[in-house]
Structure formats: structure tokens, C-alpha cells
Motif scaffolding. Structure first.
Motif, PDB file in Angstrom:
ATOM      1  N   VAL A 233       0.948  -1.054  -0.025  1.00 11.62           N
ATOM      2  CA  VAL A 233       0.046  -0.033  -0.110  1.00 11.62           C
ATOM      3  C   VAL A 233       0.902   1.298  -0.175  1.00 11.62           C
ATOM      4  O   VAL A 233       1.752   1.500   0.701  1.00 11.62           O
ATOM      5  CB  VAL A 233      -0.806   0.155   1.218  1.00 11.62           C
ATOM      6  CG1 VAL A 233      -1.783   1.113   1.278  1.00 11.62           C
ATOM      7  CG2 VAL A 233      -1.781  -1.096   1.171  1.00 11.62           C
ATOM      8  N   ASP A 234       0.628   1.982  -0.941  1.00  8.71           N
ATOM      9  CA  ASP A 234       1.325   3.410  -0.968  1.00  8.71           C
ATOM     10  C   ASP A 234       1.292   4.277   0.048  1.00  8.71           C
ATOM     11  O   ASP A 234       2.224   4.764   0.600  1.00  8.71           O
ATOM     12  CB  ASP A 234       1.291   3.918  -2.418  1.00  8.71           C
ATOM     13  CG  ASP A 234       1.567   3.282  -3.557  1.00  8.71           C
ATOM     14  OD1 ASP A 234       2.402   3.369  -4.369  1.00  8.71           O
ATOM     15  OD2 ASP A 234       0.622   2.238  -3.811  1.00  8.71           O
ATOM     16  N   ILE A 235       0.002   4.667   0.430  1.00  4.00           N
ATOM     17  CA  ILE A 235      -0.246   5.783   1.286  1.00  4.00           C
ATOM     18  C   ILE A 235      -1.198   5.332   2.399  1.00  4.00           C
ATOM     19  O   ILE A 235      -2.178   4.586   2.429  1.00  4.00           O
ATOM     20  CB  ILE A 235      -0.974   7.077   0.392  1.00  4.00           C
ATOM     21  CG1 ILE A 235      -0.146   7.323  -0.721  1.00  4.00           C
ATOM     22  CG2 ILE A 235      -1.324   7.923   1.451  1.00  4.00           C
ATOM     23  CD1 ILE A 235      -0.922   8.209  -1.468  1.00  4.00           C
ATOM     24  N   SER A 236      -0.697   5.748   3.788  1.00  7.69           N
ATOM     25  CA  SER A 236      -1.479   5.645   4.868  1.00  7.69           C
ATOM     26  C   SER A 236      -1.718   6.770   5.491  1.00  7.69           C
ATOM     27  O   SER A 236      -0.948   7.729   5.527  1.00  7.69           O
ATOM     28  CB  SER A 236      -0.491   4.571   5.799  1.00  7.69           C
ATOM     29  OG  SER A 236      -0.333   3.418   5.198  1.00  7.69           O
ATOM     30  N   THR A 237      -2.922   6.802   6.058  1.00  3.56           N
ATOM     31  CA  THR A 237      -3.549   7.989   6.691  1.00  3.56           C
ATOM     32  C   THR A 237      -4.304   7.685   7.898  1.00  3.56           C
ATOM     33  O   THR A 237      -5.204   6.686   7.634  1.00  3.56           O
ATOM     34  CB  THR A 237      -4.172   9.082   5.736  1.00  3.56           C
ATOM     35  OG1 THR A 237      -4.313  10.243   6.237  1.00  3.56           O
ATOM     36  CG2 THR A 237      -5.353   8.391   5.015  1.00  3.56           C
ATOM     37  N   THR A 238      -4.423   8.420   8.835  1.00  4.70           N
ATOM     38  CA  THR A 238      -5.131   8.076  10.128  1.00  4.70           C
ATOM     39  C   THR A 238      -6.194   9.292  10.269  1.00  4.70           C
ATOM     40  O   THR A 238      -5.769  10.540  10.125  1.00  4.70           O
ATOM     41  CB  THR A 238      -4.159   8.021  11.367  1.00  4.70           C
ATOM     42  OG1 THR A 238      -3.466   7.021  11.114  1.00  4.70           O
ATOM     43  CG2 THR A 238      -5.215   8.011  12.495  1.00  4.70           C
ATOM     44  N   LEU A 239      -7.524   8.993  10.282  1.00  8.24           N
ATOM     45  CA  LEU A 239      -8.582   9.952  10.399  1.00  8.24           C
ATOM     46  C   LEU A 239      -8.841  10.117  11.762  1.00  8.24           C
ATOM     47  O   LEU A 239      -9.096   9.351  12.687  1.00  8.24           O
ATOM     48  CB  LEU A 239      -9.696   9.614   9.569  1.00  8.24           C
ATOM     49  CG  LEU A 239      -9.812   9.570   7.966  1.00  8.24           C
ATOM     50  CD1 LEU A 239      -8.706   8.492   7.485  1.00  8.24           C
ATOM     51  CD2 LEU A 239     -11.343   9.400   7.333  1.00  8.24           C
ATOM     52  N   ALA A 240      -8.734  11.382  12.264  1.00  6.83           N
ATOM     53  CA  ALA A 240      -9.031  11.891  13.630  1.00  6.83           C
ATOM     54  C   ALA A 240     -10.418  11.860  13.832  1.00  6.83           C
ATOM     55  O   ALA A 240     -11.096  12.377  13.023  1.00  6.83           O
ATOM     56  CB  ALA A 240      -8.224  13.217  13.883  1.00  6.83           C
ATOM     57  N   PRO A 241     -10.784  11.863  15.225  1.00  4.82           N
ATOM     58  CA  PRO A 241     -12.370  11.916  15.484  1.00  4.82           C
ATOM     59  C   PRO A 241     -12.776  13.516  15.363  1.00  4.82           C
ATOM     60  O   PRO A 241     -11.751  14.404  15.272  1.00  4.82           O
ATOM     61  CB  PRO A 241     -12.418  11.541  16.957  1.00  4.82           C
ATOM     62  CG  PRO A 241     -11.406  10.798  16.997  1.00  4.82           C
ATOM     63  CD  PRO A 241     -10.208  11.146  16.305  1.00  4.82           C
TER      64      PRO A 241
END
Length: 509
Positions: A383-391
Motif C-alpha cells: 500500500v502506497d499511502i497510509s493516513t489516520t482519520l481523527a475523530p
């Protein structure tokens, strides 16, 4: 003995092979013999064709009828041979002229009352027939539009066995009157501006769309992971003519109705209870395309990824790298294209509240670890891009008052970045940054400024050797979005942060 022959097509994956259908009458007691490695559905064509001939006012030969499908050692499956079988028998019985069949390809299933029903795989079958030099085909009425997508063919459509006889005699066959459809409201377009907040995740989605990069979205329930994934196809450019034909052929082979070219990138989102054959493709005797092939040139969304069986996720490894899936069976192998854009979505823990401030997570540390390990390292490394979504908190209200950019604006930037890639990669066989192989990135294209940062990350074990190439690809995509001639040091550092799932810290444009 009376003999006649015509043609049909055997589908082996996306490839079609011409099959000569021969019918001989005479030489034994009255019965019908079908030879040529037919499956159950095809073997039962004897009974369907006999009943259809009788109910249509014709007579089935009262002698030995031998039907041969050549090449005899090629496995054949499906009900689309019915029309060619009954035409060959009627020609051998001198009901229709033999000359009308010698250069025709016939596809269609017969009902017991003589109706001609639609079949799957008409588009790839006719593409194979055209490549083999055939110019005339006969298909069911309901699939005339699908057959018309193939240039260079004269298409005749029939709705019954009686109309088939008229067609082979050269008599005109009128298509059925088209019913006036009820007015249909246009589908609601899912717009990126409907996703409240999450500027980093939206930027990651734009970068993924511009370079066709795989994306991993992680965050608690309700923060917008599914909404973002569903809006990714709207950011992608329309398919080219060759891509549209390829995608339409896959959906035709899967049995989906194809009345026109599929010009928009497809979207597949299998449920987490889906089996390996339904996702990767498979079948008992002749493997059919799965969700990864139905998402070819589009988006495959794996929601609640840790809930999927490990075999299903591991089955994505080879297609993610090669863009194809080959399914081997005892008698034949089937190969399908599977160049999809993967979007994974996952919660931080089984209860989903581990990353939510003020919420009480009920999961033990071991449960959280086991949950995260359900997505293996080799899959995440692809997987190229990882991102975490904040509440969401106050940003929800602020975002509701001040909506973000609509899909049309973001899609225009994506299209411009894709055009820059297509111009830069002209003559290489690639069209997006995600397709460029490592040696071309390192030896042909100019390296980004500050590339020593990659050496340090590699030595410290922060990224793998595959990750180095992925960071270079992302940095080129960032440069394309910024309309830069080559990636800068800031592009490289931002790409490294996106690869590792780190906060961008003010690097957003």
C-alpha cells in the motif's frame, strides 16, 4: 449422411477460441450424441434444442444426430452454444442453407418455447471472432447493443428460433419495439465536499487519485473512511476507448448487462464475509472473474479489512504487483486483468474506540495487537499511502458551515496531473506514476532533491526496499499536482510521511 457446420466461441478467461460446431445426420438409431468435452449446461443443450425445434414448428431429425465441437480436446462450458448447435442441425436437415452458416458466429441460449435468451460473455467472444477474421454474427435481440460495440462486424439479432431461420434464409427480421422507459432521475453524485473536515485524508485521496496509488485509511467508526473511498472513483479520469472495451468485456463475461461502453472507472466493495473465489475469482470447472477483476481500471474498496479472512487478503498480493490474476484448474487456466486501485479501511481496535478522545476502549492490548496483525505486513507494504482519520469535534460544525472543494475542482487537478504523467511516460507503456518500475525511477527519471533522506530511512528500517520506490512514485505525483518539473526535497519528505502514515505537519498545499 448429411453434414453441416457453423461457429461459436469458447471463452477461456478473457481469451476466446473459435469452436467449429459440426452436425451429422444418419448412420444409426434415432438419438442425439454430443461430443467435445462439454460441461453439464452444454451437454443439456441436446434436450433444449430438440424441444425448441419441436415447439417452433420444425422437426428434429428421426435419425442419429451427432454433434461435434472442435477442437475436441478443449473444455467447453456455457449455454451460448445452443444457437450454433440448432443451426448446424437444421442446416444438416436442409431446413436452412448450409452456405449461410459457414462464415457466421452464433451466440445465444434457447428456451423450450424457441425463445433466444441472452448469455454472458458476448463482448469478449465477438472481439475474439473479429480477431479471427469473422465478419457476420448472430446474437440475441437483447444483446444487439452490446455486440454493436465491436467494430468491423455485421450483427444480426434474433428473438426466437423462427427468426433465426428467417435470418439464415435472408429474410428481414425486425427487432422488437422498444418500450418507452419511465423517466429516471439522474443518480446522485457523491461529492468530496460532503465529507466534513479531514483535510489530510482528503489530500491523501487526491494524491492517490492523481498517481493511482493504493490507500490505507485508519480511524474510529464514523469519521468518513467509507465516504472518502466511495468518492474516489468520481475523482478519476474517464477510461480511454481501449480501457473501456476491456472493462466492458470483463463485466460482460461476469454476466452483467452491458448495453454500452463502461466509460467510468468501476467500483467494487465486497462484504467482509466474501469468499476467496468471489474476490479473487474462481469456479469449479471454468474460473470466472472475481471482485478484483470487476474493479479493473477502477477502485477495490476493502472496508473493515481486519474482518476479512486472511486467505482473501493474502490473495491480493500477486494481483497488486502484476495487475493480473491467473486461476489454474485441472483442465484449463483462466487469466483475467486485475489492475485495480486498492483502498483499505480499518478501525484502530475491535471496538473502534482506541483513538477516540474521551471514549472508553474495552479492548485488551493483546486484542488490539491481534486485530492489527490481521492485515499482514506484506499487504501493508504494497500500500502506497497510509493516513489516520481523527475523530471530529468542533471541526464538524466549522466544516458544515465552510464546505471543502467539490469533486469537479479536485478532479480537474487530478486530470491535469494525469496528463503530465502521460506526457512524461509516453512510449514506455505506462500512464501513471504507480505503474513505473523501480529501475526507471532510479536510472531514467531525475531523482528528487534530498534523496539521502531515503537512505537514512532505509538504514534505520523505517521503510523497505519496495517502500523506497513507492516514496519516489508519490513524490513524483506530488510534483505533478504542484506542476513542478521534478520533485523537490519537500515533496520527498511529504511522500515519506504519507508512506509511513505520519502527520504532514503543515505540508498540505
Amino acid at each position: 449422411m448429411s453434414l453441416a457446420q457453423t461457429w461459436s466461441v469458447a471463452l477461456l478467461g478473457m481469451d476466446g477460441q473459435m469452436v467449429e460446431v459440426e452436425a451429422a445426420i444418419g448412420g444409426g438409431l434415432p438419438r442425439t450424441v454430443l461430443v467435445g468435452l462439454a460441461d453439464t449446461a452444454l451437454y443439456e443443450a441436446r434436450d433444449r434444442c430438440r424441444a425448441a425445434v419441436s415447439t417452433s414448428g420444425f422437426s428434429w431429425p428421426s435419425q442419429l444426430v451427432t454433434i461435434n465441437l472442435t477442437p475436441a480436446n478443449l473444455p467447453k462450458a456455457g449455454s451460448h452454444y445452443d444457437l450454433s448447435i440448432v443451426a448446424a442441425v437444421l442446416a444438416a436437415a436442409e431446413v436452412v442453407p448450409r452456405e449461410a452458416l459457414r462464415d457466421r458466429v452464433l451466440l445465444g441460449e434457447l428456451g423450450l418455447d424457441g425463445r433466444v435468451r441472452r448469455v454472458r460473455g458476448v463482448l469478449p467472444a465477438l472481439l475474439a471472432a473479429r480477431d479471427a477474421g469473422f465478419e457476420r454474427v448472430v446474437v440475441p435481440h437483447h444483446q444487439r447493443a452490446e455486440a454493436g460495440l465491436v467494430d468491423g462486424l455485421t450483427v444480426d439479432s434474433v428473438g426466437s428460433l423462427v427468426e433465426l431461420v428467417d435470418c439464415l434464409h435472408g429474410r428481414p427480421v425486425l427487432p422488437p419495439p422498444q418500450a418507452v422507459p419511465d423517466p429516471v432521475e439522474p443518480p446522485t453524485t457523491k461529492d468530496v465536499c460532503e465529507v466534513v473536515g479531514q483535510p489530510e485524508a482528503k489530500w491523501a485521496l487526491e494524491v492517490a487519485a492523481a498517481g493511482r496509488h493504493h490507500l490505507f485509511l485508519q480511524g474510529p467508526p464514523g469519521v468518513g473512511k467509507t465516504m472518502l473511498a466511495e468518492r474516489l472513483p468520481g475523482l478519476l479520469p474517464e477510461l480511454t476507448l481501449s480501457e473501456a472495451l476491456e472493462v466492458s468485456a470483463i463485466h460482460s463475461l461476469a454476466g452483467h448487462g452491458v448495453d454500452g461502453l463502461i466509460t467510468r472507472p468501476p467500483f467494487a466493495d465486497p462484504h467482509h464475509s466474501a469468499s476467496l473465489p468471489s474476490v479473487v475469482g474462481g469456479g469449479a470447472r471454468m474460473a470466472r472473474p472475481g471482485a478484483i477483476s470487476l474493479a479493473h481500471r477502477g477502485v477495490l474498496f476493502i472496508d473493515e479489512a481486519p474482518e476479512f479472512p486472511s486467505k482473501v487478503l493474502e490473495g491480493l498480493r500477486t494481483p497488486l504487483e502484476s495487475g493480473r490474476v491467473t486461476l489454474g484448474r485441472a483442465e484449463v487456466q483462466a487469466s483475467y486483468p486485475a489492475r485495480f486501485q486498492l483502498v483499505l479501511a480499518a478501525n484502530p481496535c475491535p471496538c473502534g474506540q482506541a483513538a477516540t478522545p474521551g471514549a472508553e476502549c474495552t479492548c485488551t492490548p493483546m486484542a488490539v495487537r491481534r486485530y492489527a496483525e490481521r492485515i499482514s505486513g506484506p499487504i501493508l507494504d504494497r500500500v502506497d499511502i497510509s493516513t489516520t482519520l481523527a475523530p471530529l469535534r468542533r471541526a464538524y460544525l466549522r466544516g458544515a458551515i465552510e464546505p471543502g472543494e467539490p469533486t469537479a475542482v479536485v478532479g480537474a487537478r487530478v486530470l491535469e496531473a494525469r496528463e503530465r504523467q502521460r506526457h512524461r511516460l509516453a512510449g514506455t507503456g505506462w500512464s501513471t506514476n504507480a505503474e513505473v518500475v523501480g529501475h526507471h525511477l532510479r536510472r531514467v527519471l531525475p531523482l528528487p532533491e534530498g534523496v539521502e533522506a531515503l537512505d537514512q530511512a532505509l538504514q534505520r528500517g523505517r521503510i523497505s526496499a519496495r517502500g523506497v520506490d513507492k516514496v519516489l512514485r508519490i513524490s513524483w505525483t506530488l510534483a505533478d499536482l504542484a506542476q513542478a518539473s521534478r520533485p523537490s526535497r519537500s515533496h520527498l519528505l511529504a511522500a515519506l510521511a504519507m508512506r509511513r502514515g505520519e502527520q504532514l505537519e503543515g505540508r498540505l498545499p
